[in-house]
Design a protein around this motif. Structure first.
Motif, mmCIF file in Angstrom:
data_model
loop_
_atom_site.group_PDB
_atom_site.id
_atom_site.type_symbol
_atom_site.label_atom_id
_atom_site.label_comp_id
_atom_site.label_asym_id
_atom_site.label_seq_id
_atom_site.Cartn_x
_atom_site.Cartn_y
_atom_site.Cartn_z
ATOM 1 N N MET A 80 0.822 -1.206 0.000
ATOM 2 C CA MET A 80 0.000 0.000 0.000
ATOM 3 C C MET A 80 0.860 1.261 0.000
ATOM 4 S SD MET A 80 -3.310 1.028 2.291
ATOM 5 C CE MET A 80 -2.524 0.732 3.862
ATOM 6 N N ALA A 81 0.649 2.091 -1.006
ATOM 7 C CA ALA A 81 1.260 3.415 -1.073
ATOM 8 C C ALA A 81 0.199 4.417 -0.619
ATOM 9 C CB ALA A 81 1.718 3.727 -2.499
ATOM 10 N N VAL A 82 0.445 5.053 0.528
ATOM 11 C CA VAL A 82 -0.579 5.897 1.132
ATOM 12 C C VAL A 82 -0.342 7.366 0.821
ATOM 13 C CG1 VAL A 82 -1.036 4.257 2.991
ATOM 14 C CG2 VAL A 82 0.677 6.044 3.328
ATOM 15 N N THR A 83 -1.402 8.115 0.885
ATOM 16 C CA THR A 83 -1.374 9.542 0.600
ATOM 17 C C THR A 83 -1.248 10.359 1.881
ATOM 18 O OG1 THR A 83 -2.548 11.361 -0.509
ATOM 19 C CG2 THR A 83 -3.897 9.789 0.707
ATOM 20 N N ALA A 84 -0.891 11.615 1.709
ATOM 21 C CA ALA A 84 -0.999 12.668 2.737
ATOM 22 C C ALA A 84 -0.294 12.357 4.049
ATOM 23 C CB ALA A 84 -2.480 12.992 2.999
ATOM 24 N N GLU A 85 0.834 11.646 3.976
ATOM 25 C CA GLU A 85 1.641 11.463 5.175
ATOM 26 C C GLU A 85 2.194 12.804 5.644
ATOM 27 O OE1 GLU A 85 5.492 10.734 7.391
ATOM 28 O OE2 GLU A 85 5.099 11.876 5.567
ATOM 29 N N GLU A 86 2.610 13.612 4.696
ATOM 30 C CA GLU A 86 3.213 14.895 5.035
ATOM 31 C C GLU A 86 2.215 15.869 5.651
ATOM 32 O OE1 GLU A 86 6.231 15.043 5.035
ATOM 33 O OE2 GLU A 86 7.151 14.002 3.351
ATOM 34 N N SER A 87 0.949 15.561 5.562
ATOM 35 C CA SER A 87 -0.094 16.425 6.120
ATOM 36 C C SER A 87 -0.593 15.918 7.464
ATOM 37 C CB SER A 87 -1.270 16.529 5.135
ATOM 38 O OG SER A 87 -0.845 17.084 3.914
ATOM 39 N N GLY A 88 0.114 14.952 8.042
ATOM 40 C CA GLY A 88 -0.283 14.433 9.346
ATOM 41 C C GLY A 88 -0.734 12.988 9.311
ATOM 42 N N LEU A 89 -0.124 12.175 8.445
ATOM 43 C CA LEU A 89 -0.407 10.733 8.342
ATOM 44 C C LEU A 89 -1.871 10.473 7.955
ATOM 45 C CD1 LEU A 89 1.352 9.532 11.663
ATOM 46 C CD2 LEU A 89 2.393 10.319 9.526
ATOM 47 N N LEU A 90 -2.426 11.323 7.105
ATOM 48 C CA LEU A 90 -3.861 11.259 6.853
ATOM 49 C C LEU A 90 -4.283 10.011 6.078
ATOM 50 C CD1 LEU A 90 -4.660 14.993 5.967
ATOM 51 C CD2 LEU A 90 -4.718 13.841 8.191
ATOM 52 N N GLY A 91 -3.485 9.609 5.076
ATOM 53 C CA GLY A 91 -3.859 8.441 4.293
ATOM 54 C C GLY A 91 -3.837 7.166 5.104
#
Length: 542
Positions: free
Chosen positions: A361-372
């Motif tokens: 799984m490649a997750v989104t929005a880690e840089e925005s607070g682990l959102l994905g």
């Protein structure tokens, strides 16, 4: 006895995995990293046109590696709302010996978690709340006897004992706890009803310079799009430069250094500064789903048990320019991690499926607070109670082979027992984090899963390089943090030495295979804060 049987079962599976492990495809690491960190991908900011290009490329590579789409397809939609602060006024303080004004970007950054078109904090009483911690289990409450509803709180970064040379103490000494993270400090300020929460930036306890704060926060901010539009959060959140904080305290007739020292002591009482804060800004709001990318290799014998590999695909996109370069490409952070994900998928494709299903799984929005990863953990495609455990990859090593392997947040799960013999077989030793004050355990996607009980390994090459030793390794770490991390200079370099990444990926592969080919269920140690939720989820799954 259970622990012994678990280790015996997994070590047997480990030996088989090591014997049959395919070679790590180094060219894949290079190709995927170079592609995803090229200017054509514009820094991989979620919800921008660059996202479509990014996730399409990842799916293309997953398909070529032989993976199948997840239960609901290649994508899990992650509902996000983008909030962009505009027309930001200076953060001003009045009522002291002299007015203090802080300019946006250079002196402070400010934003809101609330989904609203306008924020205005006007003449809000200012209170210094020390480290802003409410930890009843540790007998510590910086908000004791205090009503900060409608007020502005000024907060120190990290934990009270961050300067301790040891890892023991009320807040684990130099090893940052979650109470030291900026995310916690804003969460607690909101629970206390603060109108604004401003953290004082200090490079050493923050573990990064002002440039990182500026590039990460002075632009569009992403949040999960949830009911209530985050109205329970403080109206304003932000950071101020250390020098400006000292100027503010002096204007209020206070000694910043003296109060900071007092805040380290148990029983510290918050100090009203006798000044008032004001700041205002407009927000543009865009609601748009981003995507987690999910590929699987179905298990041959136990397809309803799952082993998980994760890496975040996102980065900062267009950011403040440095020497004319305004794209934060995120080559190491985290194009390398996605490259590792693809490389592992190719290795599994060659070796054939494990008994249990392997999820990539490649997750989104880690840089925005682990959102994905947070969204997946709260809305799992595959039940967390049936998820055995896994590995998270965030920034692979490109400095060469190391003599050591560092487990982030060591002392928490039985996965650590499993990685030790694998590292030993490579002639490496497990070492504690060289810089635990950075709070790395709470800064990447494994934490989203850990909070809900799933044991996830987050670890990688240490700083003791085979060529150059600890001095060279530590210098490389400091150089990356000071000159590249979250800056346009985090770019692909064809001169990188991938030998250390190969070492680590070999370990990740072997760990994942032994989890996938055994019937064991590693747990958290009994002292870990995540043990109870894991036991509950496993009981429900059974």
């Amino acid at each position: 006895m259970r622990h012994f049987l678990l280790l015996a079962s997994l070590l047997s599976a480990s030996a088989a995995a090591a014997k049959d492990a395919p070679a790590v495809p180094v060219q894949t690491l290079k190709d995927v990293t170079q592609t995803l960190s090229s200017d054509a991908y514009e820094g991989r900011k979620p919800t921008t046109p660059a996202e479509d290009k990014t996730v399409a490329y990842i799916v293309e590579r997953f398909k070529a590696a032989g993976l199948k789409p997840g239960k609901d397809g290649w994508f899990q939609p992650v509902p996000l709302v983008e909030i962009t602060a505009q027309n930001v006024s200076p953060l001003s303080f009045t009522g002291g010996k002299a007015p203090v004004s802080m300019a946006y970007r250079s002196d402070m950054v400010v934003w809101t978690f609330r989904v609203t078109p306008k924020i205005a904090v006007k003449d809000s009483d200012v209170v210094f709340v020390g480290y802003g911690i409410n930890a009843p289990e540790r007998g510590w409450n910086d908000y004791a006897g205090l009503d900060v509803k409608g007020k502005t709180v000024v907060i120190l970064v990290n934990d009270p004992d961050w300067q301790s040379p040891e890892r023991t103490g009320l807040f684990e000494g130099k090893a940052m706890t979650y109470y030291g993270r900026w995310t916690y400090k804003y969460e607690e300020a909101a629970r206390q009803g603060a109108a604004a929460a401003i953290i004082v930036h200090d490079t050493e306890p923050a573990a990064y310079g002002w440039g990182v704060v500026q590039s990460s926060n002075a632009g569009p901010k992403l949040e999960l799009d949830e009911k209530g539009d985050h109205a329970d959060q403080s109206a304003a959140a932000g950071w101020m430069q250390l020098a400006k904080a000292k100027e503010l305290f002096a204007s209020a007739g206070q000694d910043f250094d003296a109060l900071s020292a007092a805040a380290k002591q148990k029983g510290f009482k918050a100090v009203p500064l006798g000044v008032k804060a004001s700041v205002s800004f407009d927000n543009t709001i865009k609601r748009q789903a981003s995507k987690n990318v999910i590929g699987i290799l179905p298990g041959s014998a136990a397809p309803n048990d799952y082993v998980l590999y994760t890496a975040h695909w996102d980065h900062l996109g267009h950011c403040d320019a440095v020497k004319g370069d305004g794209i934060c490409n995120g080559a190491r952070d985290n194009a390398t991690g996605v490259a590792g994900l693809v490389a592992l998928a190719e290795m599994y494709g060659k070796a054939g499926p494990a008994k249990r299903t392997t999820v990539f799984m490649a997750v989104t929005a880690e840089e925005s607070g682990l959102l994905g990863s947070r969204y997946y953990a709260e809305h799992p495609v595959y039940p967390l109670g049936q998820t055995v455990g896994g590995v998270n990859m965030d920034v692979l090593d490109v400095s060469g082979k190391t003599k050591d392997f560092v487990v982030t947040g060591a002392g928490k799960s039985e996965l650590e027992d499993l990685i030790k013999p694998l590292a030993a077989a490579q002639g490496r030793v497990i070492e504690p984090e060289p810089n635990p004050e950075r709070g790395s355990y709470y800064r990447s996607d494994h934490f989203s899963f850990a909070k809900l009980g799933v044991p996830m390994l987050d670890g990688g090459a240490g700083e003791d390089l085979v060529i150059g030793g600890e001095a060279a390794g530590h210098a490389a770490t400091l150089d990356y943090i000071a000159n590249r991390y979250h800056k346009p200079q985090d770019e692909y370099d064809p001169k990188w030495n991938w030998d250390g990444a190969v070492q680590d990926l070999s370990l990740y592969y072997q760990l994942g295979r032994q989890l996938g080919d055994s019937g064991a269920w590693p747990n958290w140690y009994k002292t870990a804060e995540f043990r109870a939720v894991r036991d509950a989820s496993r009981a429900e799954a059974k």
